[in-house]
Design an enzyme around this catalytic site. Structure first.
Site, PDB file in Angstrom:
ATOM      1  N   ASP A  21     -10.698  -2.567  -4.364  1.00 44.84           N
ATOM      2  CA  ASP A  21     -11.113  -3.336  -3.194  1.00 44.84           C
ATOM      3  C   ASP A  21     -11.871  -4.578  -3.640  1.00 44.84           C
ATOM      4  O   ASP A  21     -13.004  -4.488  -4.100  1.00 44.84           O
ATOM      5  CB  ASP A  21     -12.003  -2.432  -2.316  1.00 44.84           C
ATOM      6  CG  ASP A  21     -12.678  -3.213  -1.197  1.00 44.84           C
ATOM      7  OD1 ASP A  21     -12.180  -4.294  -0.837  1.00 44.84           O
ATOM      8  OD2 ASP A  21     -13.707  -2.709  -0.684  1.00 44.84           O
ATOM      9  N   ASP A  29      -6.899  -3.864  -1.893  1.00 43.43           N
ATOM     10  CA  ASP A  29      -6.162  -5.029  -1.391  1.00 43.43           C
ATOM     11  C   ASP A  29      -5.392  -5.736  -2.507  1.00 43.43           C
ATOM     12  O   ASP A  29      -5.521  -5.388  -3.685  1.00 43.43           O
ATOM     13  CB  ASP A  29      -7.129  -6.001  -0.689  1.00 43.43           C
ATOM     14  CG  ASP A  29      -8.367  -6.241  -1.535  1.00 43.43           C
ATOM     15  OD1 ASP A  29      -8.212  -6.601  -2.716  1.00 43.43           O
ATOM     16  OD2 ASP A  29      -9.503  -6.035  -1.032  1.00 43.43           O
ATOM     17  N   ASP A  98       8.429  -1.172  -1.727  1.00 43.50           N
ATOM     18  CA  ASP A  98       8.825   0.039  -1.016  1.00 43.50           C
ATOM     19  C   ASP A  98       9.585  -0.393   0.235  1.00 43.50           C
ATOM     20  O   ASP A  98       9.078  -1.189   1.024  1.00 43.50           O
ATOM     21  CB  ASP A  98       7.559   0.812  -0.623  1.00 43.50           C
ATOM     22  CG  ASP A  98       7.732   2.313  -0.701  1.00 43.50           C
ATOM     23  OD1 ASP A  98       8.730   2.803  -0.169  1.00 43.50           O
ATOM     24  OD2 ASP A  98       6.854   2.978  -1.288  1.00 43.50           O
ATOM     25  N   ASP A 199      12.363   4.578   0.680  1.00 43.59           N
ATOM     26  CA  ASP A 199      11.753   5.743   1.314  1.00 43.59           C
ATOM     27  C   ASP A 199      12.791   6.589   2.061  1.00 43.59           C
ATOM     28  O   ASP A 199      13.611   6.044   2.806  1.00 43.59           O
ATOM     29  CB  ASP A 199      10.708   5.206   2.314  1.00 43.59           C
ATOM     30  CG  ASP A 199       9.796   6.287   2.837  1.00 43.59           C
ATOM     31  OD1 ASP A 199       9.060   6.883   2.039  1.00 43.59           O
ATOM     32  OD2 ASP A 199       9.821   6.536   4.066  1.00 43.59           O
ATOM     33  N   GLU A 254      14.364   7.525  -2.635  1.00 44.46           N
ATOM     34  CA  GLU A 254      13.578   8.748  -2.504  1.00 44.46           C
ATOM     35  C   GLU A 254      14.320   9.681  -1.580  1.00 44.46           C
ATOM     36  O   GLU A 254      14.894   9.242  -0.593  1.00 44.46           O
ATOM     37  CB  GLU A 254      12.202   8.423  -1.927  1.00 44.46           C
ATOM     38  CG  GLU A 254      11.261   9.602  -2.008  1.00 44.46           C
ATOM     39  CD  GLU A 254      10.619   9.956  -0.699  1.00 44.46           C
ATOM     40  OE1 GLU A 254       9.634  10.694  -0.713  1.00 44.46           O
ATOM     41  OE2 GLU A 254      11.111   9.514   0.356  1.00 44.46           O
ATOM     42  N   HIS A 327       1.998   9.629  -4.620  1.00 45.17           N
ATOM     43  CA  HIS A 327       1.013   9.620  -3.538  1.00 45.17           C
ATOM     44  C   HIS A 327       1.211  10.742  -2.522  1.00 45.17           C
ATOM     45  O   HIS A 327       0.421  10.862  -1.589  1.00 45.17           O
ATOM     46  CB  HIS A 327       1.084   8.263  -2.831  1.00 45.17           C
ATOM     47  CG  HIS A 327       2.418   8.055  -2.155  1.00 45.17           C
ATOM     48  ND1 HIS A 327       3.597   7.937  -2.861  1.00 45.17           N
ATOM     49  CD2 HIS A 327       2.752   7.994  -0.856  1.00 45.17           C
ATOM     50  CE1 HIS A 327       4.605   7.798  -2.012  1.00 45.17           C
ATOM     51  NE2 HIS A 327       4.114   7.830  -0.788  1.00 45.17           N
ATOM     52  N   ASP A 328       2.277  11.537  -2.664  1.00 47.48           N
ATOM     53  CA  ASP A 328       2.552  12.617  -1.707  1.00 47.48           C
ATOM     54  C   ASP A 328       2.219  13.999  -2.254  1.00 47.48           C
ATOM     55  O   ASP A 328       2.453  14.997  -1.567  1.00 47.48           O
ATOM     56  CB  ASP A 328       4.042  12.619  -1.336  1.00 47.48           C
ATOM     57  CG  ASP A 328       4.430  11.440  -0.455  1.00 47.48           C
ATOM     58  OD1 ASP A 328       3.552  10.894   0.232  1.00 47.48           O
ATOM     59  OD2 ASP A 328       5.629  11.074  -0.467  1.00 47.48           O
TER      60      ASP A 328
HETATM   61  O1  ISL Z   1       5.058  14.400   1.366  1.00 42.22           O
HETATM   62  C1  ISL Z   1       5.915  15.213   1.323  1.00 42.22           C
HETATM   63  C2  ISL Z   1       5.676  16.579   0.915  1.00 42.22           C
HETATM   64  O2  ISL Z   1       4.343  16.783   0.990  1.00 42.22           O
HETATM   65  C3  ISL Z   1       7.292  14.911   1.617  1.00 42.22           C
HETATM   66  O3  ISL Z   1       7.905  15.860   2.415  1.00 42.22           O
HETATM   67  C4  ISL Z   1       7.382  13.535   2.226  1.00 42.22           C
HETATM   68  O4  ISL Z   1       7.037  13.562   3.549  1.00 42.22           O
HETATM   69  C5  ISL Z   1       8.779  13.068   2.079  1.00 42.22           C
HETATM   70  O5  ISL Z   1       9.081  13.139   0.742  1.00 42.22           O
HETATM   71  C6  ISL Z   1       8.925  11.651   2.523  1.00 42.22           C
HETATM   72  O6  ISL Z   1       7.960  10.832   1.930  1.00 42.22           O
HETATM   73  C7  ISL Z   1       8.001   9.485   2.176  1.00 42.22           C
HETATM   74  O7  ISL Z   1       8.184   9.180   3.550  1.00 42.22           O
HETATM   75  C8  ISL Z   1       7.134   9.547   4.423  1.00 42.22           C
HETATM   76  C9  ISL Z   1       5.768   9.110   3.926  1.00 42.22           C
HETATM   77  O8  ISL Z   1       4.772   9.750   4.667  1.00 42.22           O
HETATM   78  C10 ISL Z   1       5.566   9.423   2.459  1.00 42.22           C
HETATM   79  O9  ISL Z   1       4.345   8.935   2.020  1.00 42.22           O
HETATM   80  C11 ISL Z   1       6.721   8.819   1.727  1.00 42.22           C
HETATM   81  O10 ISL Z   1       6.607   8.926   0.340  1.00 42.22           O
HETATM   82  C12 ISL Z   1       7.456   8.912   5.745  1.00 42.22           C
HETATM   83  O11 ISL Z   1       7.708   7.552   5.586  1.00 42.22           O
END
Ligand code: ISL
Length: 553
Positions: A21, A29, A98, A199, A254, A327-328
């Site tokens: 930040d 940012d 993305d 995505d 993805e 990040h997921d």
């Molecule tokens: O996060 C997941 C499992 O915990 C996945 O099921 C995830 O939701 C899925 O892989 C899709 O992820 C992507 O699209 C989502 C977004 O929330 C995620 O951050 C992104 O990586 C919706 O756009």
């Protein structure tokens, strides 16, 4: 195997909200990223992947886009973006953006127009359907809990949202939608970006007539009903022809539901679709009968088989992506290593794994200093829509919420989203102000500044391993074979071409292990390990990793 820059690339993923930040508002940012580019470059990284930075109301932290051509105000301006791109290119790196093309925000102008009446030209940009028997049009569930349909009183119809109700699904059957998205892609390529991570691209083609899912199990519903729909490859080939083929760029799709039955058809070099996909074989490996928030333990061979099967699946004409977290998902050291007693050494072992498998390597911010999961004391400390949705579902089902909080500690997406730990200053040096999500308290011990000062740190080990991979191209393209695959503590494999052979051996356990394997020890030389102690060639301290080398020709 054909060589290309993107196969050899090391990609560094940034979650901008949590990176740095510079403005002092508690949110990371673009100018913050600019300030840290020399740091990223110093790792040896080639490509930066930025999670969404477009204008968004942030229901799902940017994965709900309101305007694809504008930068999110909290992150900066269009000028900041141009400067960021230039600074990245000036340092010889590339930028991957993305692309969220399965859905938009409900505040996107396509959706506000679509919602206004039944007969406007944008109605068919999304999935609108009348209800059935007083309820939603079908039994589909959202990824984040509850029905995938939201009722709209004004027009007395429901719209589809596989994610939150602020993320309505686009109707890819409509060519105007597709062309609109291709224009957006062109807009960013014209600016000079170097590729897209796409995505949930596996979800863009829906089954005709949107049938009910016959499956209780959500994972099955994803694979059989939501993903890999009838026109998926037609759409991606069209996108390739109309946009991607015009530029020298990299793409990674993805894909929930992209399994071993489908992977190669997205990435085979003769198909003109994508370069790579992210599969979830190892990411969903701990999902129990009720999914991610019902975690189970697994044995090492199950983990190895994911890499074995995918390498085998892609080796003829495809290409893989290697990652151990993003990040997921939880932090890789907490999930696949030991973030307590063997924190440092197991983080180094995982770095070695990441950097010695075949495929393009994706690192996630903070893993290079061994950032760990966080365990916030109450659900109020959590921010992630998926975590909160699962919490709500569990409450409604009357679950033991104390036990559920432990599952959240283990599995929440927020584990990967706590602010980057730059130093032991307040808020981990991420911001001067209390950040949008709490900092992991271990920042005092785990931070960049501390590791910069220490030659033997995880950070410096990453730097060494990255240059090691670059010096040994066989680690990128060479063949892969798992050795002693049933061993429950040792994960060992060969990587070779006609000149050199590497045997990489990891002790995935808290115990000393002597690996009893008929390896011609005299022909191998130890070229890298993560522990100082002297052991016999096939003797391993807990979480020790060794790279052995044999010269063939
Ligand atoms: O996060 C997941 C499992 O915990 C996945 O099921 C995830 O939701 C899925 O892989 C899709 O992820 C992507 O699209 C989502 C977004 O929330 C995620 O951050 C992104 O990586 C919706 O756009």
């Amino acid at each position: 195997m054909k060589s290309t820059w993107w196969k050899e690339a090391i990609v560094y993923q940034i979650y901008p909200r949590s990176f740095y930040d510079s403005s002092g508002n508690g949110i990371g940012d673009l100018r913050g990223i600019i300030q840290k580019l020399d740091y990223i470059k110093s790792l040896g990284v080639d490509v930066i992947w930025l999670c969404p930075i477009y204008d968004s109301p942030n229901d799902d932290n940017g994965y709900d886009i309101r305007n694809y051509r504008k930068i999110m105000l909290e992150f900066g301006t269009e000028q900041d973006f141009d400067e960021l791109l230039k600074e990245i290119h000036d340092r010889g790196m590339k930028l991957l953006m993305d692309l969220v093309a399965n859905h938009t925000s409900d505040e996107h102008q396509w959706f506000t127009a679509s919602k206004a009446s039944k007969n406007n030209t944008y109605r068919d940009y999304y999935y609108w359907r009348p209800g059935k028997n007083g309820g939603p049009p079908n039994n589909w569930k959202s990824f984040f809990g509850g029905s995938a349909w939201e009722y709209d009183e004004q027009t007395d119809e429901y719209y589809l949202h596989l994610f939150t109700k602020k993320q309505p699904d686009l109707n890819w059957e409509n060519s105007k939608v597709r062309n609109g998205l291709y224009d957006i892609m062109d807009f960013w390529f014209q600016k000079g970006i170097d590729g897209f991570r796409m995505d949930v691209i596996s979800l863009i083609s829906k089954l005709d007539n949107l049938p009910d899912s016959p499956f209780e199990n959500f994972q099955k519903t994803i694979t059989q009903i939501y993903a890999n729909g009838p026109n998926i490859h037609t759409y991606i080939q069209e996108m390739n022809k109309k946009v991607l083929s015009k530029y020298d760029v990299m793409t990674v799709g993805e894909g929930p539901g992209i399994d071993l039955n489908h992977g190669i058809s997205y990435v085979h070099e003769d198909r003109n679709e994508l370069n790579m996909v992210f599969h979830f074989g190892h990411m969903f490996i701990h999902n129990g009968p009720e999914g991610k928030y019902d975690p189970i333990d697994i044995e090492l061979p199950t983990f190895k088989n994911v890499f074995n099967d995918w390498d085998n699946h892609l080796k003829d004409g495809g290409w893989g992506s290697i990652y151990l977290g993003n990040h997921d998902f939880s932090r890789m050291v907490s999930r696949f290593g030991n973030d307590k007693e063997y924190w440092e050494i197991s983080a180094k072992l995982l770095a070695t794994l990441l950097l010695t498998l075949r495929g393009t390597v994706y690192m996630y911010q903070g893993d290079e200093i061994g950032m760990t999961n966080v365990a916030f004391p109450t659900i109020e400390d959590y921010n992630d829509v998926e975590t909160l949705g699962s919490w709500k579902d569990a409450l409604e089902k009357g679950k033991d919420m104390e036990a559920f909080l432990e599952n959240v500690h283990r599995q929440s997406r927020d584990n990967a989203r706590t602010p980057f730990q730059w130093s032991s200053d307040n808020f981990g040096g991420f911001s001067e102000r209390s950040p949008w999500i709490k900092v992991n308290e271990n920042y005092v011990k785990i931070n960049v500044l501390e590791q910069e000062k220490r030659a033997s740190s995880i950070l410096n080990y990453y730097r060494e391993m990255i240059s090691f991979r670059k010096e040994n191209i066989v680690l990128v393209y060479g063949d892969y074979e798992s050795l002693d695959n049933d061993h429950k503590k040792i994960y060992a494999y060969r990587r070779w071409d006609d000149k050199d052979e590497f045997v990489v051996i990891h002790n995935f356990s808290n115990h000393e292990v002597i690996w009893k394997f008929p390896l011609e020890e005299a022909s191998y030389k130890l070229v890298k390990t993560n522990v100082d102690t002297k052991t016999d060639l096939l003797e391993f301290a807990p979480w020790q990793t060794k790279i052995l080398k044999r010269h063939i020709a």
